[in-house]
Design an enzyme around this catalytic site. Sequence first.
Site, PDB file in Angstrom:
ATOM      1  CE1 TYR A 140       1.111   1.335  -9.505  1.00  0.00           C
ATOM      2  CE2 TYR A 140       2.858   2.254 -10.722  1.00  0.00           C
ATOM      3  CZ  TYR A 140       0.960   1.802  -9.731  1.00  0.00           C
ATOM      4  OH  TYR A 140       1.312   3.086  -8.465  1.00  0.00           O
ATOM      5  CE  LYS A 191       2.322  -3.988   5.774  1.00  0.00           C
ATOM      6  NZ  LYS A 191       2.465  -3.111   6.241  1.00  0.00           N
ATOM      7  CG  ASP A 223       3.984  -0.587   7.580  1.00  0.00           C
ATOM      8  OD1 ASP A 223       5.078  -0.737   6.871  1.00  0.00           O
ATOM      9  OD2 ASP A 223       3.716  -1.167   7.932  1.00  0.00           O
ATOM     10  CG  ASP A 247       3.762   5.347  -8.941  1.00  0.00           C
ATOM     11  OD1 ASP A 247       3.780   6.713  -8.829  1.00  0.00           O
ATOM     12  OD2 ASP A 247       2.636   5.455  -9.452  1.00  0.00           O
ATOM     13  CG  ASP A 251       4.453  11.946  -6.956  1.00  0.00           C
ATOM     14  OD1 ASP A 251       6.086  11.198  -7.442  1.00  0.00           O
ATOM     15  OD2 ASP A 251       3.207  12.794  -6.888  1.00  0.00           O
TER      16      ASP A 251
END
Length: 355
Positions: A140, A191, A223, A247, A251
């Site tokens: 970001y 990852k 994942d 992020d 959620d």
Amino acid sequence: MKKIIVIPGDGIGKEITDSAVAVLKKVDEKFKIGLEFDYRDAGGASYDKYGEPLTAETLEACKAADAVLFGAVGGPKWDNIEVSKRPEKALFGLRKGLGLYGNLRPVKIYDALIDGSPLRPEIVAGSDILIVRELVGGIYFGPRCESEIVDGVERAFDTEVYSVPEIERIARLAFESARTRRYKKVTSVDKANVLASSRLWRRVVNEVAKDYDDVILEHLYIDNAAAQLTIHPTRFSILLANNGYGDILSDEAACLSSSLGLLPSISIGGITNFAESSSGSAPDIAGRGIANPIGEILSAALLLRYSLKNEDAAQAIESAVDKTLADGYRTADIYKDGLNRVNTVEMTNAIIDRI
Ligand code: NAD
């Protein structure tokens, strides 16, 4: 006096910050904290007034305060304005400007709401996760290009960049937080099978872990972590993630608890802590008085705990929320037949009555 900057922002931001301030006023009365509230604009509201999503004056006011209580920013009205002026820029500007490198998001499954979870009760029961998300680095904030033409083809890119000190400090926050919990375990998400930045992340987390031999460390690929959250959420205690993965996972984790509107968060590590509900500005329900204020009210509790070091006042709010839910009060997002359907103000008053 303790000065709280209140930034309602856009959409449901005003409704939910009104609720949180009403609750803070009630605990102030009870615990004699001496709270003072100073209101500022950010996001679309600030753009409409000043032509900027975040003014230097607002940032300075936040730096000088004891804590910031933030609603949410954004909405369709500002979707097509110049990228640098978009409401979300206010959030990034505040996080960066205040040096808030760590975001803490507790995800608690209330017994009273267990039937509202999209997961079966036997899978989700007992889940108690603290997400520790890196907040001012990674994709970001890395170098980006909105659009360029290479060999006649348009392309865009974003870049994931992490330095050793950035990873070290968020890892320490995760391990320190683990020490305060019943289940002392950190699950670090990356990852590393594909990305160089993830391999550095894993190496540094392993180094930091050497100082915390009382805490269990496991690594999961993003994942797999996303899958495990729905298959076996009780395996997690601290979920440590970079900015982008954090992020998304936060959620996903929020959904375990049945509504995004239920979950609080606090961003720490910098000049002034910053409390906000985990949800966005919910333009689809804004202005109707039906938003769930609990996430923002519990964020006010985190503000009391982390910024003002007032554990009694924080717990008074948290147990009032527990009781209100156990007594059957439900906003539309968590409503079930036979329970007491209430709007934002009625839910807030029910919580205040139980403090
Ligand atoms: P959102 O979180 O605003 O809404 C997602 C869904 O959850 C919607 O259906 C909404 O009605 C519901 N919801 C959210 N909070 C609720 C509450 N308190 N009570 C009841 N229902 C609630 O996410 P979105 O729709 O992806 O984004 C809407 C806007 O918010 C966008 O402009 C986005 O950029 C912005 N946003 C802001 C923040 C922030 O300010 N921290 C975070 C995320 C998104």
